[in-house]
Design a protein around this motif. Structure first.
Motif, PDB file in Angstrom:
ATOM      1  N   VAL A   1      57.709  18.621  42.208  1.00  0.00           N
ATOM      2  CA  VAL A   1      56.322  18.262  43.032  1.00  0.00           C
ATOM      3  C   VAL A   1      57.315  16.721  43.303  1.00  0.00           C
ATOM      4  CG1 VAL A   1      54.158  17.440  43.089  1.00  0.00           C
ATOM      5  CG2 VAL A   1      54.326  19.877  42.288  1.00  0.00           C
ATOM      6  N   ASP A   2      56.968  16.658  44.379  1.00  0.00           N
ATOM      7  CA  ASP A   2      57.624  15.100  45.580  1.00  0.00           C
ATOM      8  C   ASP A   2      57.045  14.666  45.840  1.00  0.00           C
ATOM      9  OD1 ASP A   2      60.373  15.342  43.601  1.00  0.00           O
ATOM     10  OD2 ASP A   2      61.912  16.180  45.330  1.00  0.00           O
ATOM     11  N   SER A   3      56.777  13.296  45.419  1.00  0.00           N
ATOM     12  CA  SER A   3      55.527  12.746  46.323  1.00  0.00           C
ATOM     13  C   SER A   3      56.484  12.436  47.320  1.00  0.00           C
ATOM     14  CB  SER A   3      54.913  11.130  45.549  1.00  0.00           C
ATOM     15  OG  SER A   3      54.472  10.369  46.938  1.00  0.00           O
ATOM     16  N   ILE A   4      55.906  12.056  49.136  1.00  0.00           N
ATOM     17  CA  ILE A   4      56.075  12.214  49.795  1.00  0.00           C
ATOM     18  C   ILE A   4      56.385  10.621  50.041  1.00  0.00           C
ATOM     19  CG2 ILE A   4      56.545  12.277  52.427  1.00  0.00           C
ATOM     20  CD1 ILE A   4      56.914  14.667  51.551  1.00  0.00           C
ATOM     21  N   TYR A   5      55.405   9.861  49.881  1.00  0.00           N
ATOM     22  CA  TYR A   5      55.785   8.029  49.746  1.00  0.00           C
ATOM     23  C   TYR A   5      56.464   7.447  48.715  1.00  0.00           C
ATOM     24  CZ  TYR A   5      51.700   9.257  52.905  1.00  0.00           C
ATOM     25  OH  TYR A   5      51.457   9.663  54.283  1.00  0.00           O
ATOM     26  N   PRO A   6      56.756   6.265  48.708  1.00  0.00           N
ATOM     27  CA  PRO A   6      57.368   5.563  47.315  1.00  0.00           C
ATOM     28  C   PRO A   6      57.087   5.680  46.734  1.00  0.00           C
ATOM     29  CG  PRO A   6      57.573   4.268  49.542  1.00  0.00           C
ATOM     30  CD  PRO A   6      56.712   5.496  50.249  1.00  0.00           C
TER      31      PRO A   6
ATOM     32  N   MET B   1      65.004   9.608  45.334  1.00  0.00           N
ATOM     33  CA  MET B   1      65.458   8.953  46.698  1.00  0.00           C
ATOM     34  C   MET B   1      65.035  10.205  48.004  1.00  0.00           C
ATOM     35  SD  MET B   1      66.165   5.848  46.037  1.00  0.00           S
ATOM     36  CE  MET B   1      67.290   5.396  47.463  1.00  0.00           C
ATOM     37  N   ILE B   2      63.910   9.573  48.526  1.00  0.00           N
ATOM     38  CA  ILE B   2      63.380  10.557  49.884  1.00  0.00           C
ATOM     39  C   ILE B   2      62.964   9.104  51.102  1.00  0.00           C
ATOM     40  CG2 ILE B   2      61.681  11.727  50.564  1.00  0.00           C
ATOM     41  CD1 ILE B   2      61.322  12.958  48.036  1.00  0.00           C
ATOM     42  N   THR B   3      61.616   8.236  50.604  1.00  0.00           N
ATOM     43  CA  THR B   3      61.541   7.453  51.249  1.00  0.00           C
ATOM     44  C   THR B   3      61.964   6.491  51.205  1.00  0.00           C
ATOM     45  OG1 THR B   3      59.105   7.978  50.774  1.00  0.00           O
ATOM     46  CG2 THR B   3      59.731   8.683  52.700  1.00  0.00           C
ATOM     47  N   GLY B   4      62.451   6.082  50.344  1.00  0.00           N
ATOM     48  CA  GLY B   4      62.853   4.673  49.000  1.00  0.00           C
ATOM     49  C   GLY B   4      62.986   5.602  47.686  1.00  0.00           C
ATOM     50  N   ILE B   5      62.615   4.894  46.714  1.00  0.00           N
ATOM     51  CA  ILE B   5      62.144   5.982  45.548  1.00  0.00           C
ATOM     52  C   ILE B   5      60.686   6.319  45.313  1.00  0.00           C
ATOM     53  CG2 ILE B   5      62.260   5.926  42.535  1.00  0.00           C
ATOM     54  CD1 ILE B   5      63.858   2.567  43.390  1.00  0.00           C
ATOM     55  N   ASN B   6      61.136   7.623  45.064  1.00  0.00           N
ATOM     56  CA  ASN B   6      59.539   8.844  44.511  1.00  0.00           C
ATOM     57  C   ASN B   6      59.549   8.949  43.810  1.00  0.00           C
ATOM     58  OD1 ASN B   6      60.468   8.114  48.074  1.00  0.00           O
ATOM     59  ND2 ASN B   6      58.710   9.125  48.189  1.00  0.00           N
ATOM     60  N   SER B   7      57.802   9.102  42.972  1.00  0.00           N
ATOM     61  CA  SER B   7      57.792   9.460  42.039  1.00  0.00           C
ATOM     62  C   SER B   7      58.562  10.771  42.513  1.00  0.00           C
ATOM     63  CB  SER B   7      56.286   9.430  41.511  1.00  0.00           C
ATOM     64  OG  SER B   7      56.319   8.370  41.103  1.00  0.00           O
ATOM     65  N   ARG B   8      58.394  11.482  41.315  1.00  0.00           N
ATOM     66  CA  ARG B   8      58.787  13.252  40.995  1.00  0.00           C
ATOM     67  C   ARG B   8      57.732  13.865  39.496  1.00  0.00           C
ATOM     68  NH1 ARG B   8      64.594  15.782  41.005  1.00  0.00           N
ATOM     69  NH2 ARG B   8      63.696  16.408  43.581  1.00  0.00           N
ATOM     70  N   TYR B   9      56.885  15.147  39.808  1.00  0.00           N
ATOM     71  CA  TYR B   9      56.625  15.793  38.718  1.00  0.00           C
ATOM     72  C   TYR B   9      57.716  16.425  38.237  1.00  0.00           C
ATOM     73  CZ  TYR B   9      53.185  18.756  36.340  1.00  0.00           C
ATOM     74  OH  TYR B   9      53.506  19.515  35.914  1.00  0.00           O
ATOM     75  N   SER B  10      57.543  17.180  37.425  1.00  0.00           N
ATOM     76  CA  SER B  10      58.503  17.969  36.764  1.00  0.00           C
ATOM     77  C   SER B  10      58.047  18.853  36.206  1.00  0.00           C
ATOM     78  CB  SER B  10      60.099  18.310  36.528  1.00  0.00           C
ATOM     79  OG  SER B  10      60.855  17.105  36.892  1.00  0.00           O
ATOM     80  N   PHE B  11      57.507  20.261  35.802  1.00  0.00           N
ATOM     81  CA  PHE B  11      57.362  21.374  35.321  1.00  0.00           C
ATOM     82  C   PHE B  11      58.192  22.240  34.163  1.00  0.00           C
ATOM     83  CE2 PHE B  11      55.660  25.338  34.390  1.00  0.00           C
ATOM     84  CZ  PHE B  11      54.706  25.150  33.243  1.00  0.00           C
ATOM     85  N   HIS B  12      58.731  21.986  33.281  1.00  0.00           N
ATOM     86  CA  HIS B  12      59.961  22.627  33.231  1.00  0.00           C
ATOM     87  C   HIS B  12      59.551  24.162  32.304  1.00  0.00           C
ATOM     88  CE1 HIS B  12      62.963  22.657  29.795  1.00  0.00           C
ATOM     89  NE2 HIS B  12      63.616  23.337  30.867  1.00  0.00           N
ATOM     90  N   PHE B  13      59.788  24.832  31.783  1.00  0.00           N
ATOM     91  CA  PHE B  13      59.892  27.033  30.800  1.00  0.00           C
ATOM     92  C   PHE B  13      61.204  26.804  30.953  1.00  0.00           C
ATOM     93  CE2 PHE B  13      58.947  28.538  34.608  1.00  0.00           C
ATOM     94  CZ  PHE B  13      58.939  29.673  34.327  1.00  0.00           C
ATOM     95  N   THR B  14      61.467  27.602  29.208  1.00  0.00           N
ATOM     96  CA  THR B  14      62.739  27.859  29.137  1.00  0.00           C
ATOM     97  C   THR B  14      61.447  29.458  28.644  1.00  0.00           C
ATOM     98  OG1 THR B  14      61.958  26.950  26.659  1.00  0.00           O
ATOM     99  CG2 THR B  14      63.827  26.181  28.364  1.00  0.00           C
ATOM    100  N   ALA B  15      62.945  29.966  28.848  1.00  0.00           N
ATOM    101  CA  ALA B  15      63.010  31.761  28.279  1.00  0.00           C
ATOM    102  C   ALA B  15      64.124  32.589  28.001  1.00  0.00           C
ATOM    103  CB  ALA B  15      62.351  32.523  29.787  1.00  0.00           C
TER     104      ALA B  15
END
Length: 632
Positions: A451-456, A493-507
């Motif tokens: 999930v990436d934020s559109i705003y910096p 990097m999108i509109t500057g430096i943007n926050s990214r949330y990563s939900f990760h699972f292994t299978a």
């Protein structure tokens, strides 16, 4: 004639003038006090101000006279402010009185006291008169009869019965004007109360923020809140670590530089002062590092920004008052994955049914429950939320989304303190570029929902919401089973430096299918292909080895349909390639023995065969051992 008129009538004219003058003076002596009394009776004043959490506004009520009826009404007009009003004697230390009152209520309540009983008991100790919710809703309404001529103090603060209420308010004060309490009295232009700005400190505020500049992030900015004409802005930045040589710049909305501070002689501090000539908001204070040796300096910094508080320039000011800087929305993000609908290995994507949760607090969203007669506001569409609230919405995108995201339902709820919660249940196909089939079918694969934020990050910053991060117990995927999951925050990097949330699972795969349908049959074929070595009919042995080779080719095509066209060998590919090579060599070997037998060299063929019959299984064992070493 003339002499007779003067002598005859002059005394009478003087007497009449004197009588008229005395009459006028007597009339004025009665009418002036009456007029003054009429001006005071029915006088109404309306004032507006704003209170932040923990602030108190002190108003001077000067020259009140015994017997006057003072009517006061206060109501919040923005935020979630629940006003509390009180009248006290001016000889008391007003600031200490307000602090002691609030502290006394908090202490009594924390000790198990009932707020409904604690507040009246403590308020009566400090105030001549007071009120909390005497008006409609949370409005405060007070009637006070002046006990003696003199000056008095009016306190306006947030109700101690509720925590952290703040916002704008409208204060109406009337003398002998009971219509103030029911809203029927309008302002008359009179001045009854005067705000003591020095004691209230409502015009003063200090904000503090810390940040870090890196070689990749050489500059950042902080958004300044609303300021009024004549406000003086004091700003100071100082290095707290690294080799940062700071530069601080104030820009308006058109990116015009209004003021700047530059550290001199390679120092670690910079500051400036600026007086606003007009009211404005959303100006930017930019912080960057000077270049040294061709590269921007970097490190951590502390930024102090004050409105009308020059102590900021000395660096010792403590944060107080309202929000000077508009802080980034700190958005907690969580994903609850309920189902895995598909894992397409060839297309390298997967489908999920999941719940997305986001929560943030924005003071601009705060409201008083009595204004809507509700405990919580609910919006079912983002457009409705933006249209109604007209405030920041932390827009986002799913970075690895393919095609449409089908939203089953969504909801935005807002609590009175400005806490907003966004919920969305959706189904989507997500790209999985992190698939690695090297150890197939014993591979462990990584799956991500990003999930990436559109705003910096200066506007929106993500944090993980652990309570809303989970994997369902019935995923509906038979081939795979989840071995672990986690979440994390990164940047992109999108509109500057943007926050990214990563939900990760292994299978990992359920291996029953691969063991029973592929590996066991291959093992049986290898074992059965060794038994014909007991035969002396080399031609039939060649036929059997050729048939085995065809079986392995069939297995290869079956497996190839499950995976993309890879640029590397998988574990199962290596097994099949090994069987190809050994089966092909077995065919050639048996044909060679048949040739020897036809050339009347059967004894030589039998001697060779007695050795190869044991080398054949050893060759497989050695090959598989090498494969296991190469694919740990």
């Amino acid at each position: 004639m003339i002499r007779f008129w003067r002598g005859k009538h002059r005394p009478r004219t003087t007497e009449r003038q004197a009588a008229c003058l005395i009459f006028i003076l007597l009339l004025l002596s009665v009418s002036i006090p009456a007029a003054a009394q009429i001006q005071e009776s029915g006088s109404v004043q309306v004032l507006t101000e704003r209170l932040e959490t923990g602030e108190t506004a002190f108003y001077d009520l000067a020259g009140l006279r015994e017997g006057q009826d003072i009517y006061i009404h206060a109501t919040g007009t923005s935020g979630n402010l629940d006003p509390f009003i009180a009248i006290a004697h001016p000889t008391i230390d007003r600031e200490q009185m307000a602090a002691d009152f609030v502290a006394g209520v908090e202490e009594a309540v924390s000790g198990g006291g009932d707020p409904l009983g604690v507040i009246p008991r403590i308020a009566d100790r400090y105030f001549l008169a007071w009120d909390d919710d005497g008006g409609a809703g949370y409005a405060a309404a007070l009637h006070f009869r002046v006990p003696a001529d003199g000056d008095y103090v009016l306190d306006v603060m947030a109700s101690p019965a509720r925590e952290e209420t703040f916002g704008d308010y409208r204060l109406t004060i009337g003398i002998d004007a009971p219509g103030v309490l029911d809203g029927t009295a309008g302002p008359t232009g009179s001045t009854i109360a005067v705000l003591d700005r020095e004691a209230s400190r409502l015009d003063m505020a200090v904000g503090e923020v810390a940040g870090t500049l890196t070689p990749e992030k050489t500059g950042t900015y902080h958004i300044l809140g609303p300021v009024r004409q004549g406000d003086i802005l004091y700003a100071r930045v100082e290095r707290t670590s690294g080799d940062l040589i700071p530069v601080i710049v104030l820009q308006d909305n058109g990116e015009k530089i209004l003021a700047a501070g530059i550290a001199t002689d390679g120092g670690g501090r910079a500051s400036f002062t600026y007086t606003f000539t007009e009211a404005t908001e959303n100006s930017r204070i930019e912080v960057s590092g000077q270049e040294r040796g061709g590269n921007a300096t970097a490190g951590a910094y502390r930024l102090l920004v004050g409105i009308n508080d020059p102590s900021v320039l000395g660096g010792a000011a403590e944060p107080h008052g309202g929000a000077v800087l508009i802080a980034p929305l700190l958005v907690a993000v969580g994903v609850e994955m309920d189902q895995i609908t598909v894992v397409d290995q060839q297309a390298e994507n997967f489908g999920v049914v999941a719940n997305l949760w986001m929560q943030w607090n924005d003071p601009a969203l705060a409201y008083s429950p009595d204004t809507c007669d509700c405990r919580i506001k609910i919006y079912r569409e983002i457009d409705d939320f933006v249209a109604a609230e007209g405030t920041r919405w932390p827009e986002f995108t799913l970075y690895n989304q393919q095609g449409n995201r089908w939203t089953q339902n969504s909801l935005i709820s807002i609590q009175p303190d400005g806490t907003a919660t966004y919920y969305e249940r959706f189904w989507v196909i997500l790209q999985a570029p992190d698939f690695d089939f090297k150890n197939y079918p014993f591979d462990t694969q990584d799956f991500y929902i990003r999930v990436d934020s559109i705003y910096p990050e200066e506007a929106v910053f993500y944090t993980p919401w652990e309570e809303k991060t989970a994997v369902g117990t019935q995923l509906g995927e038979e081939e795979w089973y989840i071995t672990g999951s986690d979440s994390g925050i990164g940047s992109i990097m999108i509109t500057g430096i943007n926050s990214r949330y990563s939900f990760h699972f292994t299978a990992q795969r359920h291996l029953t299918y691969y063991i029973l349908r592929i590996l066991v049959p291959i093992l049986l074929i290898i074992v059965l292909s060794w038994i014909p070595f007991l035969l002396r009919d080399y031609g039939k042995r060649a036929d059997i080895a050729g048939a085995n080779l065809l079986l392995f080719i069939a297995f290869n095509f079956t497996i190839a349909n499950d995976l993309p066209r890879l640029g590397y060998l998988t574990f199962l590919d290596s097994i099949l390639v090994t069987t190809f090579m050994i089966s092909g060599a077995t065919v050639a070997y048996n044909l060679y023995l048949k040739w020897l037998a036809t050339e009347r060299q059967k004894e030589i063929a039998e001697r060779i065969d007695r050795i190869i019959v044991w080398l054949y299984p050893l060759g497989y064992i050695l090959a598989i051992a090498l494969i296991l070493i190469f694919f740990p």
